[in-house]
Structures are given as structure tokens and as C-alpha cells.
Enzyme design. Sequence first.
Site, short mmCIF file in Angstrom:
data_model
loop_
_atom_site.label_atom_id
_atom_site.label_comp_id
_atom_site.label_asym_id
_atom_site.label_seq_id
_atom_site.Cartn_x
_atom_site.Cartn_y
_atom_site.Cartn_z
N ASP A 1 0.82 -1.21 0.00
CA ASP A 1 0.00 0.00 0.00
C ASP A 1 0.85 1.27 0.00
OD1 ASP A 1 -2.15 -1.66 0.00
OD2 ASP A 1 -2.74 -1.30 2.08
N ARG B 1 2.76 6.30 -2.65
CA ARG B 1 3.83 7.09 -3.27
C ARG B 1 3.54 7.30 -4.76
NH1 ARG B 1 6.86 3.98 0.40
NH2 ARG B 1 7.27 2.35 -1.15
N ARG C 1 7.29 17.56 23.95
CA ARG C 1 6.02 18.21 24.27
C ARG C 1 5.00 17.16 24.71
NH1 ARG C 1 6.76 23.36 22.38
NH2 ARG C 1 8.11 23.58 20.55
N LYS D 1 -7.30 17.66 22.40
CA LYS D 1 -6.03 17.67 23.11
C LYS D 1 -5.52 16.23 23.23
CE LYS D 1 -6.99 21.65 26.11
NZ LYS D 1 -7.10 22.09 27.54
N SER E 1 -5.87 5.49 11.34
CA SER E 1 -7.09 5.72 12.12
C SER E 1 -7.53 4.47 12.87
CB SER E 1 -8.22 6.21 11.20
OG SER E 1 -9.44 6.31 11.90
N ALA F 1 -4.72 9.25 21.15
CA ALA F 1 -4.47 9.27 22.60
C ALA F 1 -5.02 10.55 23.23
CB ALA F 1 -2.98 9.14 22.89
#
Length: 267
Positions: free
Chosen positions: A52, A57, A132, A150, A166, A187
Site C-alpha cells: 500500500d 507514493r 512536548r 487535546k 485511524s 491518545a
Amino acid sequence: MIKLSIIYNEDKEDAIKIYKELLKYLKSKKEFEVLDDKNISQAEYIVVIGGDGTLLRGFKKIKDKKVKIIAINSGTLGYLTEIRKDGYKKVFENILKGKINIEERYFFTVKIGKKKYNALNEVFLTKDNIKRNIVSSEIYVDDKFLGKFKGDGVIIATPTGSTAYSLSAGGPIVTPELKLFLITPIAPHNLNTRPIILSGDVKIVLTLAGPSEFGIVNVDGHTHNKINLEDEVEISYSKESLKIVLPDDRNYYNVLREKLKWGENLC
């Protein structure tokens, strides 16, 4: 004369082997003409050999979306590359007979500033730095505020992409012939932020939100853009579609069971 162009994964031995065999087969047929990369725009069919990722690409190289894609799987999963390496000759025989089975896959047009991309699988926003803790973003649907996300990021996927990133992030499987937006948080900081499905007729705008100052937008896993608070990522469906040639015996539900073991008792 049926004009073809071939894209294959040059890093995989199986793909190279299939490419050489296919080239020999096509040259034995007077009805086919194999074009080089310089003349790919003249091709009626583009053959993709690999997994895939190879097709994604190759998708970037395809300017004329009227071309038909023959995707031969030399890898493992192969949700998009559904033609088995031991059955591709039958597909070309069917082309000569005028018997082809085609499925249309809808894809996104993505605008980031002056840049424009196509996305067959998904667009996702994530942190620009591993140090972060979270990235904050906001999504607007036809200029109406949907919500603030968030967490590690957010994925906006097509039905084709519903079995890609997903799905790994907890999103649902959506049959590929549909035209819709699938929004899946990665998450999420708040557990009540769940995946949501929206009509494919709307326009989505994705932006960063404070306290985040920077983020990375990824298009189909290959294109990366660093964005800041002032940037907007506009996502809508293209008026075009990708046309994929399918094998005669193709059954999407068989693909789910074979590739995902969906519905099977694994214990």
C-alpha cells in the site's frame, strides 16, 4: 494499443521479481505498450507493484486521475494492492476482453497556505517535538466550531484510510466506496473525546490552539509540514476519484477477514 506505465518498489526483491516477469509478459502481447516514467501522463493504466505504501507514493505521481490503477500486491497486508502476484495475468486478459471491475476511491484536497496536496488515506496533526506532552487543535466544519482536541494529535481520514492509522488509533472501519470524513483523536487527553464521522460534502479547517505553538501535519505518511498558530489546514473532497482495477473474485468482506481476521475468534 493499450498504453501502460509501471511503478514498483525497487527496494523489495519480490516486487522486482514480479516487475521483470510482468515486463516479459506484456512484451509478449502486441496489444500492450509499456511507457517509461517520462511518458506516464500518456498511460491509460498504471501498474503498481508493491504494498500500500508503494501505491500511496505512486498516487503522488498520478496527475490525471482518469487513469486506471492495477495494484499488484508483493507485500503482506495489501488493502489497496488487492491483486495477488499469482493472479495478475488474468486481470490483463480481462482488459483485452473489455471486462474490468473498477472501484472508485475518493480522496482529499488539502491546502496549507499556498501549498496544495492530495490525500488518499489521511491527514493528521501531531506534536512537533517528542518532549512536548500534548498538542491542542481545533476543528471547524463549514465555519462552525466542532471542538477542541487535546492529546497526541488528531487524524482526519477517508474511508480508504479507515483501515490505516485511524484504525490503530481506535477508529471504526468504513467501507471504501463511501465519501465521508472520519475524525479520530490520537491518545486524547479527555476520554470523552471519541471518533466522529461527518458528511463528505463539508469543508473542514484544522488549526492549532493554545498553548500549542507548533505542530506537524502529515499527508498520507509521506509529506510533512510544520505549522504554527496562524496556519489553517483546509480539507475537502476532490471532485476527482482514483479508479482501481479489482480482481474478478474480489469481495471486500473477504479482504477484512483475511487481512484483519475481522469477526474471527482469535482465542
